[in-house]
Design a protein around this motif. Structure first.
Motif, PDB file in Angstrom:
ATOM      1  N   ASN A 105       0.875  -1.096  -0.046  1.00 41.66           N
ATOM      2  CA  ASN A 105      -0.207  -0.056  -0.079  1.00 41.66           C
ATOM      3  C   ASN A 105       0.808   1.172   0.057  1.00 41.66           C
ATOM      4  OD1 ASN A 105       1.105   0.037   2.492  1.00 41.66           O
ATOM      5  ND2 ASN A 105      -0.984   0.149   3.587  1.00 41.66           N
ATOM      6  N   GLY A 106       2.198   1.135  -0.292  1.00 42.01           N
ATOM      7  CA  GLY A 106       3.064   2.261  -0.136  1.00 42.01           C
ATOM      8  C   GLY A 106       3.571   2.461   0.915  1.00 42.01           C
ATOM      9  N   GLU A 107       3.373   1.727   2.248  1.00 43.86           N
ATOM     10  CA  GLU A 107       3.732   2.077   3.326  1.00 43.86           C
ATOM     11  C   GLU A 107       4.716   0.789   3.915  1.00 43.86           C
ATOM     12  OE1 GLU A 107       0.628   2.666   5.999  1.00 43.86           O
ATOM     13  OE2 GLU A 107       0.091   4.808   5.015  1.00 43.86           O
ATOM     14  N   PHE A 108       5.499   1.250   5.083  1.00 51.38           N
ATOM     15  CA  PHE A 108       6.422   0.119   5.436  1.00 51.38           C
ATOM     16  C   PHE A 108       5.911  -0.398   6.688  1.00 51.38           C
ATOM     17  CE2 PHE A 108      10.114  -1.742   7.841  1.00 51.38           C
ATOM     18  CZ  PHE A 108      10.572  -2.405   7.070  1.00 51.38           C
ATOM     19  N   ASP A 109       5.229   0.201   7.577  1.00 46.00           N
ATOM     20  CA  ASP A 109       4.414  -0.499   8.627  1.00 46.00           C
ATOM     21  C   ASP A 109       5.375  -0.707   9.443  1.00 46.00           C
ATOM     22  OD1 ASP A 109       2.324  -1.139  10.300  1.00 46.00           O
ATOM     23  OD2 ASP A 109       2.090  -2.962   9.350  1.00 46.00           O
TER      24      ASP A 109
END
Length: 135
Positions: A105-109
């Motif tokens: 989703n484009g995030e690293f989390d």
């Protein structure tokens, strides 16, 4: 107790980390010596964590960077605003090598928990990276 924890970690790694050259799991001896040679301080890495505790993606990034002596990298994920410089460097390092990537989703989390399948993928990518370097 320390030796028992190290043995458990090495056994888990050897069951789940496959040598891409042979298709067989890495031996316990290879994994244990790799951890020792890298100067990995498992007590420090897992300080305060019990055997059943979960590990966050950011913590795994630090572990992988330390074990494989990866150069600091630049992490450019939108969810990392306000994250420490050390965390950004470790996440950037593992992302630059392809060992750990974003969540799709484009995030690293970085605070997200790592599940068994993800950890197995990270271990395999890490060992593949190490062998590519000829180490």
């Amino acid at each position: 107790e320390k030796e028992k924890k190290i043995k458990q970690i090495v056994e888990y790694l050897s069951r789940n980390a496959v040598n891409p050259q042979t298709g067989n799991p890495h031996t316990n001896e290879r994994l244990k010596s790799a951890l020792e040679e890298a100067g990995v301080n498992l007590d420090q890495i897992f300080a305060g964590k019990g055997a059943g505790d979960s590990v966050e993606r950011g913590e795994v990034a630090h572990l992988v960077q330390q074990v494989f002596d990866l150069a600091d990298g630049k992490a450019e994920f939108p969810d990392l605003r306000g994250v420490s410089a050390d965390d950004l460097a470790a996440i950037g390092a593992v992302n630059a090598t392809g060992i750990m990537t974003g969540q799709g989703n484009g995030e690293f989390d970085h605070e997200g928990l790592v599940n068994r399948a993800q950890l197995t993928t990270i271990i395999n990518r890490s060992l593949d990276h190490d062998e590519v370097l000829g180490e």
